[in-house]
Structure formats: C-alpha cells, structure tokens
Design a protein around this motif. Structure first.
Motif, PDB file in Angstrom:
ATOM      1  N   MET A  86      39.122  40.088  46.823  1.00 31.91           N
ATOM      2  CA  MET A  86      37.936  40.351  46.012  1.00 31.91           C
ATOM      3  C   MET A  86      38.168  40.051  44.540  1.00 31.91           C
ATOM      4  O   MET A  86      37.264  39.584  43.842  1.00 31.91           O
ATOM      5  CB  MET A  86      37.483  41.804  46.197  1.00 31.91           C
ATOM      6  N   ILE A  87      39.381  40.290  44.040  1.00 25.14           N
ATOM      7  CA  ILE A  87      39.703  39.960  42.646  1.00 25.14           C
ATOM      8  C   ILE A  87      39.632  38.456  42.444  1.00 25.14           C
ATOM      9  O   ILE A  87      39.079  37.969  41.449  1.00 25.14           O
ATOM     10  CB  ILE A  87      41.082  40.529  42.260  1.00 25.14           C
ATOM     11  N   LYS A  88      40.176  37.680  43.376  1.00 25.21           N
ATOM     12  CA  LYS A  88      40.143  36.220  43.262  1.00 25.21           C
ATOM     13  C   LYS A  88      38.720  35.675  43.307  1.00 25.21           C
ATOM     14  O   LYS A  88      38.392  34.703  42.645  1.00 25.21           O
ATOM     15  CB  LYS A  88      40.970  35.585  44.377  1.00 25.21           C
ATOM     16  N   GLN A  89      37.848  36.323  44.110  1.00 24.51           N
ATOM     17  CA  GLN A  89      36.454  35.886  44.208  1.00 24.51           C
ATOM     18  C   GLN A  89      35.628  36.351  43.009  1.00 24.51           C
ATOM     19  O   GLN A  89      34.509  35.882  42.822  1.00 24.51           O
ATOM     20  CB  GLN A  89      35.821  36.435  45.490  1.00 24.51           C
ATOM     21  N   GLY A  90      36.147  37.253  42.206  1.00 22.48           N
ATOM     22  CA  GLY A  90      35.426  37.760  41.045  1.00 22.48           C
ATOM     23  C   GLY A  90      34.462  38.886  41.372  1.00 22.48           C
ATOM     24  O   GLY A  90      33.619  39.234  40.542  1.00 22.48           O
ATOM     25  N   LYS A  91      34.548  39.468  42.542  1.00 21.24           N
ATOM     26  CA  LYS A  91      33.647  40.544  42.939  1.00 21.24           C
ATOM     27  C   LYS A  91      34.159  41.922  42.518  1.00 21.24           C
ATOM     28  O   LYS A  91      33.416  42.896  42.572  1.00 21.24           O
ATOM     29  CB  LYS A  91      33.449  40.549  44.452  1.00 21.24           C
ATOM     30  N   TYR A  92      35.401  42.000  42.087  1.00 25.19           N
ATOM     31  CA  TYR A  92      35.982  43.297  41.729  1.00 25.19           C
ATOM     32  C   TYR A  92      36.914  43.111  40.553  1.00 25.19           C
ATOM     33  O   TYR A  92      37.723  42.182  40.516  1.00 25.19           O
ATOM     34  CB  TYR A  92      36.756  43.873  42.922  1.00 25.19           C
ATOM     35  N   THR A  93      36.770  44.007  39.585  1.00 21.69           N
ATOM     36  CA  THR A  93      37.667  44.021  38.435  1.00 21.69           C
ATOM     37  C   THR A  93      38.325  45.390  38.386  1.00 21.69           C
ATOM     38  O   THR A  93      37.635  46.393  38.206  1.00 21.69           O
ATOM     39  CB  THR A  93      36.890  43.777  37.126  1.00 21.69           C
ATOM     40  N   PRO A  94      39.639  45.436  38.564  1.00 22.64           N
ATOM     41  CA  PRO A  94      40.307  46.742  38.535  1.00 22.64           C
ATOM     42  C   PRO A  94      40.278  47.335  37.129  1.00 22.64           C
ATOM     43  O   PRO A  94      40.229  46.599  36.144  1.00 22.64           O
ATOM     44  CB  PRO A  94      41.734  46.434  38.983  1.00 22.64           C
ATOM     45  N   PRO A  95      40.290  48.658  37.031  1.00 20.55           N
ATOM     46  CA  PRO A  95      40.309  49.293  35.717  1.00 20.55           C
ATOM     47  C   PRO A  95      41.598  48.964  34.960  1.00 20.55           C
ATOM     48  O   PRO A  95      42.607  48.569  35.553  1.00 20.55           O
ATOM     49  CB  PRO A  95      40.214  50.782  36.020  1.00 20.55           C
ATOM     50  N   ASP A  96      41.538  49.118  33.634  1.00 19.46           N
ATOM     51  CA  ASP A  96      42.694  48.756  32.797  1.00 19.46           C
ATOM     52  C   ASP A  96      43.949  49.542  33.162  1.00 19.46           C
ATOM     53  O   ASP A  96      45.059  49.003  33.128  1.00 19.46           O
ATOM     54  CB  ASP A  96      42.363  48.993  31.321  1.00 19.46           C
ATOM     55  N   TYR A  97      43.787  50.813  33.520  1.00 16.59           N
ATOM     56  CA  TYR A  97      44.976  51.609  33.834  1.00 16.59           C
ATOM     57  C   TYR A  97      45.631  51.186  35.141  1.00 16.59           C
ATOM     58  O   TYR A  97      46.755  51.548  35.415  1.00 16.59           O
ATOM     59  CB  TYR A  97      44.666  53.109  33.827  1.00 16.59           C
ATOM     60  N   HIS A  98      44.958  50.394  35.980  1.00 18.87           N
ATOM     61  CA  HIS A  98      45.581  49.833  37.173  1.00 18.87           C
ATOM     62  C   HIS A  98      46.294  48.517  36.871  1.00 18.87           C
ATOM     63  O   HIS A  98      47.089  48.053  37.666  1.00 18.87           O
ATOM     64  CB  HIS A  98      44.538  49.596  38.267  1.00 18.87           C
ATOM     65  N   MET A  99      45.976  47.929  35.728  1.00 21.54           N
ATOM     66  CA  MET A  99      46.575  46.641  35.357  1.00 21.54           C
ATOM     67  C   MET A  99      47.732  46.829  34.371  1.00 21.54           C
ATOM     68  O   MET A  99      48.275  45.853  33.884  1.00 21.54           O
ATOM     69  CB  MET A  99      45.510  45.739  34.732  1.00 21.54           C
ATOM     70  N   GLY A 100      48.074  48.061  34.049  1.00 22.72           N
ATOM     71  CA  GLY A 100      49.167  48.318  33.113  1.00 22.72           C
ATOM     72  C   GLY A 100      48.731  48.196  31.672  1.00 22.72           C
ATOM     73  O   GLY A 100      49.553  48.049  30.775  1.00 22.72           O
TER      74      GLY A 100
END
Length: 106
Positions: A86-100
């Motif tokens: 889903m991230i690759k398709q652009g349908k989901y953007t994880p929150p900043d605290y999940h991305m470090g």
C-alpha cells in the motif's frame, strides 16, 4: 490406569518432570502455555501414542502455537507485506513516528 501405582507409593510425580510447563516456575506463577499443555496431556492420557496423535491433534496444535507462535508470525508477515504494498501504491502514508522522524523530547 496403571496396574501398580509406583509413583503414588513412592510419593514422586514423574509426570511433572516430563511436562515442560509443569516444572517449578519462578515466583510460583504458572507458565504462559501451561493450560494448553495440560489440555494436550489430559486428552492423550491413556489413549496410546497412535490414537492420541489422531484424536488430540487440535490440542497439540494449540500447544505448539502457544510455544512457537508460528501462525502469529505468519499473520504479521502478511500484514507487513500488505502495508509495504500500500505504501508503494501511495494509498497509505505511515505516521512520522513509525518512520523514525519523531519530535525531539525535552
């Protein structure tokens, strides 16, 4: 039912040595999978190995899942693969605290 109850006469319990979760636990609390192991042992008691494998398969699978967590790990892997897709398709953007990229703390 044994013909001669040697364990009872000698006052020992060999079953506790054979069953992993029944061993003395730290702080005298039952182990996490104790209930599943107990169900499996009680189901197969007195049936014989071949018949117990067939009739107690569900109890054994529950006990092994509790010990190894293989089904849970497989479900988690599938969820993470779906998230990455889903991230690759652009349908989901994880929150900043999940991305470090979290805010600095005071």
């Amino acid at each position: 039912m044994p013909f001669w109850g040697l364990q009872k006469q000698l006052g020992i319990d060999v079953d506790n040595w054979l069953v992993r979760q029944s061993m003395p636990q730290p702080y005298s609390q039952a182990a996490a999978c104790h209930a599943f192991e107990r169900e499996w042992v009680e189901c197969g008691h007195g049936l014989g190995q071949t018949r117990a494998r067939r009739e107690c398969q569900l109890e054994y699978e529950d006990f092994m899942e509790c010990m190894n967590r293989t089904k849970m790990a497989q479900r988690l892997r599938i969820i993470l693969e779906q998230r990455d897709k889903m991230i690759k398709q652009g349908k989901y953007t994880p929150p900043d605290y999940h991305m470090g990229k979290e805010e600095p703390r005071p």
